[in-house]
Enzyme design. Structure first.
Site, PDB file in Angstrom:
ATOM      1  N   HIS A   1       0.819  -1.211   0.000  1.00 21.78           N
ATOM      2  CA  HIS A   1       0.000   0.000   0.000  1.00 21.78           C
ATOM      3  C   HIS A   1       0.861   1.272   0.000  1.00 21.78           C
ATOM      4  CE1 HIS A   1      -3.211  -2.742   1.451  1.00 21.78           C
ATOM      5  NE2 HIS A   1      -2.336  -3.147   2.359  1.00 21.78           N
ATOM      6  N   ASP A   2       1.793   1.337   0.954  1.00 20.41           N
ATOM      7  CA  ASP A   2       2.481   2.601   1.227  1.00 20.41           C
ATOM      8  C   ASP A   2       3.568   2.955   0.216  1.00 20.41           C
ATOM      9  OD1 ASP A   2       0.767   2.663   3.356  1.00 20.41           O
ATOM     10  OD2 ASP A   2       2.251   2.082   4.842  1.00 20.41           O
TER      11      ASP A   2
END
Length: 356
Positions: free
Chosen positions: A267-268
């Site tokens: 995600h990040d």
């Protein structure tokens, strides 16, 4: 041209990869790192950030401690997902660097005021620090050049409850404050939101780790598998590759334990890549709000795509991307960075060609 960026993280396995991606990016200059309570408590997040900076011998980058708790509810952490210290199986050396004397919220405000219209904001954890910063300086939506948020779920199931995503779940009041405040931002400065709809398509697999090790010139080239016991540790010659392998293997094990496959959702790092290069994503404007009162739906992010509320859009939501292009860039940047930081750890095998 290097882009000045403030990073607000709850480090976190995938936050760790996001930090390394930014450190490895020639077009990024990290102006400050805010430690947010989320995956682990804020103090441990700060230690993890300092430890990664020490490991790579990064320049002197300020790490500021954020609030220890969400605005109105008790803190919930997720060591089952990210490991007892937040970095999976990795055992980072204790950092020698020190935490800043100013709070994370004050750092947001001071940096935005010092660089009006120039500073990128990247939030990959709960939005507590940014909400507190908005209380100090309501003009932040107009002072920041752009804000990128990893959070929320729209046309997609949640990963914490059936309807909501982890970062928003931890501090929904903070998330609502942020989205409400950025309703005042001009269209070209609307937050870019990387929600689960897209970030759960960013699937790192063991083959990505072997490509990363090859790119870095690290040896031996290891392939992690579900059969590896928890006590196993990477023997990679390159410290960055060694610790990344141990961190990500925990994340693989977590996803595998929930029958999601032997993979890890990045995600990040994806949000970090979009912050530096918006062409990696296709976005669609919407008006986003956060449900605070629902018995079953509290902390759900709701997007009005059609303007039914009669309110102007306050976010650009990522609706499409090319995961292969993203992973090629991540492997190239972090691999080359690891090779350059630890040239003595380079083996004799051939460098794997990647597109950038």
């Amino acid at each position: 041209m290097r882009q000045r960026i403030i990073v607000d993280v709850d480090t976190g396995v995938d936050d760790s990869l996001a930090l390394l991606y930014l450190l490895a990016s020639p077009d990024a200059e990290i102006a400050g790192i805010a430690a947010t309570a989320g995956n682990v408590p804020a103090g441990q997040v700060a230690i993890n950030n300092l430890a990664w900076l020490d490991l790579v011998d990064a320049p002197d980058i300020e790490v500021a401690l954020g609030a220890t708790d969400p605005l109105k509810i008790p803190l919930r952490t997720t060591e089952d997902t990210h490991g007892p210290q937040g970095v999976g199986y990795a055992e980072l050396p204790a950092p020698a660097r020190r935490i800043s004397d100013r709070s994370a919220a004050q750092m947001w405000v001071d940096l935005a005021r010092a660089h009006p219209g120039d500073l990128l904001g990247l939030c990959t954890g709960p939005l507590t620090n940014l909400a507190l910063a908005l209380r100090i300086e309501p003009e932040l939506p107009r002072l920041l050049r752009r804000l990128v948020i990893m959070g929320g779920a729209f046309n997609h199931p949640g990963n914490t409850t059936p309807t909501n995503e982890w970062n928003i779940h931890v501090d929904p009041e903070a998330a609502k404050i942020v989205f409400d405040a950025f309703s005042a931002a001009p269209a070209h400065r609307r937050p870019v939101v990387c929600a689960l709809d897209i970030t759960e398509t960013i699937e790192m697999r063991p083959a990505h780790l072997t490509r990363l090790a090859s790119r870095a010139g690290s040896f031996p080239i290891e392939t992690v598998t579900p059969a590896d016991p928890p006590a196993a540790r990477s023997a990679a010659s390159n410290p960055i590759i060694r610790h990344v392998t141990d961190a990500v293997r925990f994340y693989f094990d977590f996803h595998h334990g929930y029958d999601l496959g032997y993979l890890a959702h990045m995600h990040d790092p994806f949000a970090a890549a979009v912050a530096l290069d918006p062409t990696l994503a296709r976005t669609r404007p919407a008006t986003v709000d956060v449900e605070l009162a629902g018995t079953l739906t509290r902390a759900t992010t709701v997007a009005d795509w059609a303007g039914m509320w009669g309110r102007p859009p306050n976010a650009d939501i990522v609706v499409a991307t090319d995961p292969d292009r993203f992973f090629d860039r991540l492997i190239t940047r972090i691999g080359d960075y690891a090779r350059a930081r630890f040239p003595a750890a380079v083996g004799e095998h051939t460098l794997t060609a990647e597109s950038g």
